[in-house]
Design an enzyme around this catalytic site. Structure first.
Site, PDB file in Angstrom:
ATOM      1  N   ASP A  16     -14.961 -28.093  16.343  1.00 56.05           N
ATOM      2  CA  ASP A  16     -15.503 -26.889  16.949  1.00 56.05           C
ATOM      3  C   ASP A  16     -14.352 -25.901  17.073  1.00 56.05           C
ATOM      4  O   ASP A  16     -13.178 -26.302  17.098  1.00 56.05           O
ATOM      5  CB  ASP A  16     -16.071 -27.248  18.327  1.00 56.05           C
ATOM      6  CG  ASP A  16     -16.479 -26.037  19.124  1.00 56.05           C
ATOM      7  OD1 ASP A  16     -17.261 -25.224  18.616  1.00 56.05           O
ATOM      8  OD2 ASP A  16     -15.996 -25.905  20.268  1.00 56.05           O
ATOM      9  N   LEU A  17     -14.645 -24.602  17.161  1.00 55.36           N
ATOM     10  CA  LEU A  17     -13.584 -23.605  17.278  1.00 55.36           C
ATOM     11  C   LEU A  17     -13.466 -23.056  18.698  1.00 55.36           C
ATOM     12  O   LEU A  17     -12.485 -23.289  19.388  1.00 55.36           O
ATOM     13  CB  LEU A  17     -13.815 -22.465  16.275  1.00 55.36           C
ATOM     14  CG  LEU A  17     -13.930 -22.857  14.791  1.00 55.36           C
ATOM     15  CD1 LEU A  17     -14.042 -21.604  13.926  1.00 55.36           C
ATOM     16  CD2 LEU A  17     -12.764 -23.713  14.340  1.00 55.36           C
ATOM     17  N   ASP A 188     -15.604 -29.253  22.611  1.00 58.63           N
ATOM     18  CA  ASP A 188     -15.591 -29.193  24.074  1.00 58.63           C
ATOM     19  C   ASP A 188     -16.965 -29.358  24.705  1.00 58.63           C
ATOM     20  O   ASP A 188     -17.064 -29.615  25.899  1.00 58.63           O
ATOM     21  CB  ASP A 188     -15.005 -27.854  24.532  1.00 58.63           C
ATOM     22  CG  ASP A 188     -15.968 -26.694  24.254  1.00 58.63           C
ATOM     23  OD1 ASP A 188     -16.510 -26.121  25.216  1.00 58.63           O
ATOM     24  OD2 ASP A 188     -16.198 -26.379  23.076  1.00 58.63           O
TER      25      ASP A 188
END
Length: 242
Positions: A16-17, A188
């Site tokens: 994920d970014l 996250d």
């Protein structure tokens, strides 16, 4: 580092970014503020939409067209367009202004402060294993200096439905051409990242740098492993953490 299950072989990682590789919250706050400042310059004060009404308009649009939640840029564009049309603007003028507003927001949205530690860890990992980015957001990885670490980056809207739907995970698996169970996804968000990864056969690493607590309601969002710093990934693939 906390293990909840024994990890299997790791031959690739997906990331994920937003809020995993950098703190995205202040970025979005600034981008939203830039949009409202622009509206305040464009419109009489009495016509500028309030923040609560803006959120309400977005939710109303998503209720009519659920595909918008899978493309945050299209969602913002449509909300701006409808807002202008509700003020009596012609369709052509509303579309033009909505494009201008979206472009302005995207400029601010790509002013991301990526930590030096993120660059260090990604550089080490990418020299060892293939990395793929999968994001529900609309950041431009090239503009924020992260693109070169990844062999591919897939984005909700452009490349399919948002996580936890299968589309972006499937894109990554197909691109890597290895079994899903040999891929560790790092993110996250317990639902979009952890639940999504486990649902589609990947191993799941929960990046928790905010000291959030897993509870009995977590259920099928239980990760395989939890970390609080990206460097904790390094020994998992045979690299030195320091």
């Amino acid at each position: 580092m906390q293990f909840y299950r024994q990890l299997g072989q790791i031959n690739a990682l997906t990331f994920d970014l937003d809020d995993t590789l950098y703190d995205n919250h202040p970025v979005i706050v600034r981008a939203e503020q830039a949009m409202f400042d622009w509206l305040a310059q464009l419109l009489p004060a009495s016509m500028v939409i309030r923040r609560d009404d803006w959120q309400r308009l977005k939710q109303q649009l998503a209720a009519v067209d659920s595909s918008l939640i899978h493309d945050v840029s299209a969602w913002r564009y449509e909300a701006l367009k409808i807002n202008f049309m509700q003020l009596g603007w012609r369709l052509k003028d509303a579309e033009l202004a909505a494009r201008q507003g979206l472009e302005l927001v995207l400029v601010e949205r790509n002013k991301v402060d990526v930590p030096a530690e993120t660059h260090r860890v990604l550089a080490l990992l990418s020299a060892k294993l293939p990395l793929v980015g999968i994001t529900n957001g609309n950041v431009d990885p090239q503009k924020i200096g992260l693109a070169d670490y990844f062999s591919a980056i897939y984005q909700a809207g452009r490349d399919g439905l948002a996580k936890p739907k299968a589309d972006l995970f499937t894109c990554a698996i197909d691109h890597l051409n290895i079994p899903a169970e040999q891929i560790l996804h790092v993110g996250d968000h317990l639902h979009t990242d952890v639940f999504g990864a486990k649902l589609h056969g990947l191993q799941a690493c929960w990046y928790n740098d905010q000291q959030r607590v897993l509870t009995s309601t977590t259920g099928n969002c239980l990760p395989d492993i939890e970390i609080s710093a990206l460097a904790e990934l390094l020994p998992l693939v045979g690299l030195t953490a320091e």
